[in-house]
Design an enzyme around this catalytic site. Sequence first.
Site, PDB file in Angstrom:
ATOM      1  N   LYS A  10      28.292  80.485 -53.643  1.00 37.17           N
ATOM      2  CA  LYS A  10      28.888  79.205 -54.039  1.00 37.17           C
ATOM      3  C   LYS A  10      29.195  78.296 -52.840  1.00 37.17           C
ATOM      4  O   LYS A  10      29.195  78.739 -51.690  1.00 37.17           O
ATOM      5  CB  LYS A  10      30.166  79.477 -54.833  1.00 37.17           C
ATOM      6  CG  LYS A  10      29.914  80.161 -56.188  1.00 37.17           C
ATOM      7  CD  LYS A  10      31.195  80.218 -57.013  1.00 37.17           C
ATOM      8  CE  LYS A  10      30.968  80.900 -58.340  1.00 37.17           C
ATOM      9  NZ  LYS A  10      32.187  80.863 -59.198  1.00 37.17           N
ATOM     10  N   TYR A  50      27.006  75.971 -66.755  1.00 36.73           N
ATOM     11  CA  TYR A  50      28.320  76.479 -67.149  1.00 36.73           C
ATOM     12  C   TYR A  50      28.731  76.009 -68.552  1.00 36.73           C
ATOM     13  O   TYR A  50      29.916  76.002 -68.878  1.00 36.73           O
ATOM     14  CB  TYR A  50      29.377  76.054 -66.122  1.00 36.73           C
ATOM     15  CG  TYR A  50      29.406  76.941 -64.882  1.00 36.73           C
ATOM     16  CD1 TYR A  50      29.728  78.292 -64.976  1.00 36.73           C
ATOM     17  CD2 TYR A  50      29.137  76.421 -63.614  1.00 36.73           C
ATOM     18  CE1 TYR A  50      29.770  79.102 -63.859  1.00 36.73           C
ATOM     19  CE2 TYR A  50      29.177  77.232 -62.470  1.00 36.73           C
ATOM     20  CZ  TYR A  50      29.505  78.573 -62.616  1.00 36.73           C
ATOM     21  OH  TYR A  50      29.545  79.381 -61.512  1.00 36.73           O
ATOM     22  N   GLU A 127      20.026  83.219 -67.074  1.00 37.56           N
ATOM     23  CA  GLU A 127      20.379  82.558 -65.809  1.00 37.56           C
ATOM     24  C   GLU A 127      19.209  82.594 -64.826  1.00 37.56           C
ATOM     25  O   GLU A 127      18.959  81.618 -64.113  1.00 37.56           O
ATOM     26  CB  GLU A 127      21.629  83.209 -65.218  1.00 37.56           C
ATOM     27  CG  GLU A 127      22.862  82.931 -66.078  1.00 37.56           C
ATOM     28  CD  GLU A 127      24.126  83.646 -65.618  1.00 37.56           C
ATOM     29  OE1 GLU A 127      25.180  83.400 -66.228  1.00 37.56           O
ATOM     30  OE2 GLU A 127      24.070  84.451 -64.668  1.00 37.56           O
TER      31      GLU A 127
HETATM   32  P1  CMP Z   1      31.904  82.382 -62.376  1.00 39.19           P
HETATM   33  O1  CMP Z   1      31.490  83.811 -62.422  1.00 39.19           O
HETATM   34  O2  CMP Z   1      31.027  81.482 -61.581  1.00 39.19           O
HETATM   35  O3  CMP Z   1      31.982  81.830 -63.872  1.00 39.19           O
HETATM   36  C1  CMP Z   1      32.941  80.869 -64.286  1.00 39.19           C
HETATM   37  C2  CMP Z   1      33.808  80.441 -63.170  1.00 39.19           C
HETATM   38  O4  CMP Z   1      34.935  79.705 -63.547  1.00 39.19           O
HETATM   39  C3  CMP Z   1      34.387  81.663 -62.479  1.00 39.19           C
HETATM   40  O5  CMP Z   1      33.354  82.299 -61.754  1.00 39.19           O
HETATM   41  C4  CMP Z   1      35.516  81.073 -61.673  1.00 39.19           C
HETATM   42  O6  CMP Z   1      35.140  80.737 -60.363  1.00 39.19           O
HETATM   43  C5  CMP Z   1      35.827  79.810 -62.456  1.00 39.19           C
HETATM   44  N1  CMP Z   1      37.207  79.875 -62.933  1.00 39.19           N
HETATM   45  C6  CMP Z   1      37.722  80.809 -63.740  1.00 39.19           C
HETATM   46  N2  CMP Z   1      39.020  80.543 -63.960  1.00 39.19           N
HETATM   47  C7  CMP Z   1      39.313  79.429 -63.253  1.00 39.19           C
HETATM   48  C8  CMP Z   1      40.495  78.671 -63.066  1.00 39.19           C
HETATM   49  N3  CMP Z   1      41.643  79.008 -63.659  1.00 39.19           N
HETATM   50  N4  CMP Z   1      40.422  77.582 -62.275  1.00 39.19           N
HETATM   51  C9  CMP Z   1      39.253  77.222 -61.704  1.00 39.19           C
HETATM   52  N5  CMP Z   1      38.100  77.919 -61.840  1.00 39.19           N
HETATM   53  C10 CMP Z   1      38.145  79.002 -62.604  1.00 39.19           C
END
Ligand code: CMP
Length: 139
Positions: A10, A50, A127
């Site tokens: 990321k 997403y 994905e």
């Molecule tokens: P990821 O596996 O990329 O999939 C969804 C993403 O949402 C997760 O990783 C986190 O980085 C992000 N995420 C989850 N909860 C929160 C939160 N409370 N605030 C900001 N980002 C979040």
Amino acid sequence: AIQRTFSIIKPDATKRNLTGQIVAKFEEAGLRIVASKRIQLTLAQAQQFYGVHSERPFFGELCEFMISEPIVVQVLEGEDAIAKNREVMGATNPEDAAPGTIRKEFALSIGENSVHGSDAPETAAEEIAFFFSGLELVG
Ligand code: CMP
């Protein structure tokens, strides 16, 4: 069984020049990089990727973060690759991540958590197909 999973390094990690250290963790765990590219997402692409989180309160912040810097998208292959990658990444929130995991060592917060990894075989397939053509996967 041998599986493939999808990974994103990321923006918080690419910005801090951590790509190599993160890839080393995958390789040390026995995961093989069978596809890899550095890209910068558009907002539309981030929102589509997403999409399952579109109703969450953090959706806007998540998409803005994911387009803020380049990312590295990869396909990892190996025995139980999906679970193994999740183990190497550690818990979503770095505060809960086990010692030695990528998120424990590198993540800044639950949002800026350095890596994404697929959570199941179906999402891995989706994905991978979102970012790569079959020709780009070189086992
Ligand atoms: P990821 O596996 O990329 O999939 C969804 C993403 O949402 C997760 O990783 C986190 O980085 C992000 N995420 C989850 N909860 C929160 C939160 N409370 N605030 C900001 N980002 C979040």
